[in-house]
Design a protein around this motif. Structure first.
Motif, PDB file in Angstrom:
ATOM      1  N   MET A  76     -34.781   6.149   0.967  1.00 37.83           N
ATOM      2  CA  MET A  76     -33.338   6.315   0.783  1.00 37.83           C
ATOM      3  C   MET A  76     -32.918   6.074  -0.664  1.00 37.83           C
ATOM      4  SD  MET A  76     -31.440   7.472   3.126  1.00 37.83           S
ATOM      5  CE  MET A  76     -29.874   6.989   2.395  1.00 37.83           C
ATOM      6  N   LYS A  77     -33.619   5.181  -1.324  1.00 37.30           N
ATOM      7  CA  LYS A  77     -33.333   4.932  -2.740  1.00 37.30           C
ATOM      8  C   LYS A  77     -33.497   6.217  -3.539  1.00 37.30           C
ATOM      9  CE  LYS A  77     -34.839   1.969  -6.582  1.00 37.30           C
ATOM     10  NZ  LYS A  77     -35.745   0.828  -6.958  1.00 37.30           N
ATOM     11  N   LEU A  78     -34.560   6.957  -3.261  1.00 32.90           N
ATOM     12  CA  LEU A  78     -34.807   8.208  -3.958  1.00 32.90           C
ATOM     13  C   LEU A  78     -33.781   9.263  -3.551  1.00 32.90           C
ATOM     14  CD1 LEU A  78     -36.646   9.650  -5.958  1.00 32.90           C
ATOM     15  CD2 LEU A  78     -38.090  10.347  -4.030  1.00 32.90           C
ATOM     16  N   GLN A  79     -33.441   9.311  -2.275  1.00 26.55           N
ATOM     17  CA  GLN A  79     -32.424  10.275  -1.831  1.00 26.55           C
ATOM     18  C   GLN A  79     -31.093  10.014  -2.517  1.00 26.55           C
ATOM     19  OE1 GLN A  79     -29.916  10.760   2.162  1.00 26.55           O
ATOM     20  NE2 GLN A  79     -32.039  11.382   2.494  1.00 26.55           N
ATOM     21  N   ALA A  80     -30.667   8.754  -2.532  1.00 26.66           N
ATOM     22  CA  ALA A  80     -29.389   8.409  -3.146  1.00 26.66           C
ATOM     23  C   ALA A  80     -29.377   8.797  -4.621  1.00 26.66           C
ATOM     24  CB  ALA A  80     -29.119   6.914  -2.989  1.00 26.66           C
ATOM     25  N   ARG A  81     -30.448   8.488  -5.316  1.00 30.54           N
ATOM     26  CA  ARG A  81     -30.538   8.837  -6.741  1.00 30.54           C
ATOM     27  C   ARG A  81     -30.461  10.349  -6.915  1.00 30.54           C
ATOM     28  NH1 ARG A  81     -35.588   6.492  -9.934  1.00 30.54           N
ATOM     29  NH2 ARG A  81     -34.552   4.592  -9.178  1.00 30.54           N
ATOM     30  N   ALA A  90     -54.917  12.496  -7.122  1.00 32.47           N
ATOM     31  CA  ALA A  90     -54.794  13.834  -7.700  1.00 32.47           C
ATOM     32  C   ALA A  90     -53.595  14.576  -7.122  1.00 32.47           C
ATOM     33  CB  ALA A  90     -56.080  14.620  -7.450  1.00 32.47           C
ATOM     34  N   GLU A  91     -53.336  14.372  -5.834  1.00 33.42           N
ATOM     35  CA  GLU A  91     -52.183  15.035  -5.217  1.00 33.42           C
ATOM     36  C   GLU A  91     -50.871  14.449  -5.732  1.00 33.42           C
ATOM     37  OE1 GLU A  91     -54.183  16.447  -0.979  1.00 33.42           O
ATOM     38  OE2 GLU A  91     -53.502  14.378  -1.221  1.00 33.42           O
ATOM     39  N   TRP A  92     -50.833  13.126  -5.880  1.00 36.51           N
ATOM     40  CA  TRP A  92     -49.628  12.514  -6.443  1.00 36.51           C
ATOM     41  C   TRP A  92     -49.402  12.986  -7.876  1.00 36.51           C
ATOM     42  CZ3 TRP A  92     -45.829  10.953  -3.826  1.00 36.51           C
ATOM     43  CH2 TRP A  92     -45.985  10.293  -2.609  1.00 36.51           C
ATOM     44  N   ASP A  93     -50.473  13.225  -8.601  1.00 38.40           N
ATOM     45  CA  ASP A  93     -50.338  13.710  -9.979  1.00 38.40           C
ATOM     46  C   ASP A  93     -49.705  15.096 -10.027  1.00 38.40           C
ATOM     47  OD1 ASP A  93     -51.319  11.423 -11.122  1.00 38.40           O
ATOM     48  OD2 ASP A  93     -53.378  12.167 -11.329  1.00 38.40           O
ATOM     49  N   LYS A  94     -49.732  15.797  -8.920  1.00 36.95           N
ATOM     50  CA  LYS A  94     -49.065  17.100  -8.845  1.00 36.95           C
ATOM     51  C   LYS A  94     -47.615  16.959  -8.387  1.00 36.95           C
ATOM     52  CE  LYS A  94     -53.343  19.643  -7.876  1.00 36.95           C
ATOM     53  NZ  LYS A  94     -53.351  20.355  -9.183  1.00 36.95           N
ATOM     54  N   ILE A  95     -47.331  15.914  -7.609  1.00 33.07           N
ATOM     55  CA  ILE A  95     -45.967  15.696  -7.109  1.00 33.07           C
ATOM     56  C   ILE A  95     -45.075  15.081  -8.179  1.00 33.07           C
ATOM     57  CG2 ILE A  95     -44.608  14.334  -5.464  1.00 33.07           C
ATOM     58  CD1 ILE A  95     -46.973  14.678  -3.506  1.00 33.07           C
ATOM     59  N   ILE A  96     -45.606  14.139  -8.943  1.00 31.69           N
ATOM     60  CA  ILE A  96     -44.791  13.431  -9.932  1.00 31.69           C
ATOM     61  C   ILE A  96     -44.098  14.382 -10.911  1.00 31.69           C
ATOM     62  CG2 ILE A  96     -44.959  11.878 -11.929  1.00 31.69           C
ATOM     63  CD1 ILE A  96     -46.795  10.121 -10.241  1.00 31.69           C
ATOM     64  N   PRO A  97     -44.751  15.445 -11.405  1.00 33.79           N
ATOM     65  CA  PRO A  97     -44.018  16.378 -12.278  1.00 33.79           C
ATOM     66  C   PRO A  97     -42.826  17.046 -11.599  1.00 33.79           C
ATOM     67  CG  PRO A  97     -46.380  16.670 -12.567  1.00 33.79           C
ATOM     68  CD  PRO A  97     -46.198  15.749 -11.402  1.00 33.79           C
ATOM     69  N   ALA A 122     -42.424   5.270 -14.754  1.00 35.53           N
ATOM     70  CA  ALA A 122     -41.389   4.855 -13.798  1.00 35.53           C
ATOM     71  C   ALA A 122     -41.634   5.503 -12.440  1.00 35.53           C
ATOM     72  CB  ALA A 122     -40.015   5.233 -14.328  1.00 35.53           C
ATOM     73  N   ALA A 123     -42.085   6.757 -12.448  1.00 34.86           N
ATOM     74  CA  ALA A 123     -42.374   7.445 -11.189  1.00 34.86           C
ATOM     75  C   ALA A 123     -43.520   6.770 -10.451  1.00 34.86           C
ATOM     76  CB  ALA A 123     -42.696   8.906 -11.454  1.00 34.86           C
ATOM     77  N   LYS A 124     -44.543   6.360 -11.196  1.00 39.31           N
ATOM     78  CA  LYS A 124     -45.697   5.715 -10.556  1.00 39.31           C
ATOM     79  C   LYS A 124     -45.334   4.332 -10.032  1.00 39.31           C
ATOM     80  CE  LYS A 124     -49.261   8.307 -12.993  1.00 39.31           C
ATOM     81  NZ  LYS A 124     -50.403   8.272 -13.943  1.00 39.31           N
ATOM     82  N   GLN A 125     -44.446   3.625 -10.715  1.00 40.37           N
ATOM     83  CA  GLN A 125     -43.994   2.328 -10.218  1.00 40.37           C
ATOM     84  C   GLN A 125     -43.249   2.506  -8.903  1.00 40.37           C
ATOM     85  OE1 GLN A 125     -44.496  -0.847 -10.969  1.00 40.37           O
ATOM     86  NE2 GLN A 125     -43.107  -1.444  -9.298  1.00 40.37           N
ATOM     87  N   PHE A 126     -42.385   3.517  -8.847  1.00 38.09           N
ATOM     88  CA  PHE A 126     -41.681   3.802  -7.602  1.00 38.09           C
ATOM     89  C   PHE A 126     -42.663   4.213  -6.509  1.00 38.09           C
ATOM     90  CE2 PHE A 126     -39.854   6.901  -4.670  1.00 38.09           C
ATOM     91  CZ  PHE A 126     -38.828   6.159  -4.125  1.00 38.09           C
TER      92      PHE A 126
END
Length: 315
Positions: free
Chosen positions: A25-30, A278-285, A298-302
């Protein structure tokens, strides 16, 4: 109300949440705050699907509400018990389905969009992303069907004595409901059953979902769904429980996101903790392009928080 002389001025958002949804929800709200035109939002309803909501309230206050920024005055947190009586032996999924429909009695906009906590916006969006302002119809897509309806739809069709078609409306969130039609459907069911709608949905053992019930109801109307919906291309993408699979299928999914931009993206809770680095490395961009994070760090911390949430309840 947000309709004046037939015009559609705003859209309301509804999300049903559990304690374990907080970082989603934090990500949705942002994403709503950064990627949806604020003046086009009427209200944002967060419905807490917990019999004892106090802990979830505190988590929402601490982690989620600040992310709405200037939109915070539009947000209202609603306990499920405001909308229906407790059903202690019913799964959270079934109560979630009922709550999405009962939310029609809260909203003030002609259409409202029901989100799941996992959905977040990845494109600059506005009212016209959800509603075709010229036709005053909600935007959606057709799921073409070349086989018999599944059990959830069959039960709904049988309940309303509706005739199946060669297509279905989407069966996952985000989903935009026509509020007056949902309210009318609930009223008709309560009159027919002589029971509260939540008792009907939760205590009768029905197999249909909120989406199949609503779609079947629209099929009983002379003009059907076409009166309320303008059909176009799919505007949402989801990494579900089993699809896309690993390897080439996953890579093609991400490439499709880049080639065919969609309004919302989501990752099912069961996949969050199992995706590879490797899959997360494709999602973060995808997140960075949507300006949901300032940088990859910051994305990896989240991501570490989101993964922890997927494995256990937040603290």
């Amino acid at each position: 109300m947000s309709e004046t002389n037939g015009a559609i001025e705003t859209i309301d958002f509804v999300t049903v949440v559990y304690e374990h949804d907080i970082f989603s929800m934090k990500l949705q709200a942002r994403s709503v705050a950064r990627n949806f035109r604020g003046d086009d939002i009427g209200r944002i309803f967060i419905i807490v699907n917990e019999l004892a909501p106090e802990y979830c309230y505190s988590l929402l206050q601490r982690h989620v509400l600040p992310e709405y920024g200037r939109l915070i005055s539009k947000v209202e947190i609603i306990p499920m018990t405001r909308m229906m009586r407790p059903h202690v032996r019913i799964s959270g999924l079934k109560s979630q389905q009922a709550l999405k429909l009962l939310a029609s009695r809260l909203v003030g906009s002609r259409f409202y969009t029901a989100l799941d906590a996992k959905n977040h916006l990845i494109q600059p969006s506005a009212l016209e992303s959800v509603v075709d302002l010229k036709s005053k119809k909600a935007r959606t897509h057709k799921n073409r069907r070349n086989r018999a309806p599944d059990k959830t739809l069959m039960e709904a069709l049988e309940y309303f004595q509706a005739t199946p078609t060669d297509f279905e409306l989407p069966s996952t969130a985000p989903f935009t409901f026509h509020a007056a039609s949902v309210r009318q459907m609930i009223d008709e069911i309560e009159t027919r059953e002589g029971a509260h709608f939540d008792d009907f949905m939760l205590d009768r053992g029905w197999g249909f979902t909120e989406y199949s019930l609503y779609f079947a109801y629209l099929l009983t109307k002379e003009t059907g769904p076409a009166e309320l919906y303008r059909f176009a291309s799919r505007n949402a993408a989801l990494i579900a429980r089993r699809a896309p699979a690993e390897g080439d299928a996953f890579n093609e999914f991400i490439e499709g996101l880049e080639a065919n931009p969609v309004m919302t993206f989501g990752i099912h809770r069961s996949r969050v903790a199992t995706l590879s680095e490797a899959e997360w490395d494709k999602i973060i961009p995808v997140w960075l392009k949507a300006e949901l994070f300032d940088d990859a760090g910051a994305a990896k911390q989240f991501l570490s928080e989101l993964t922890q949430e997927a494995r256990s309840k937040v603290s």
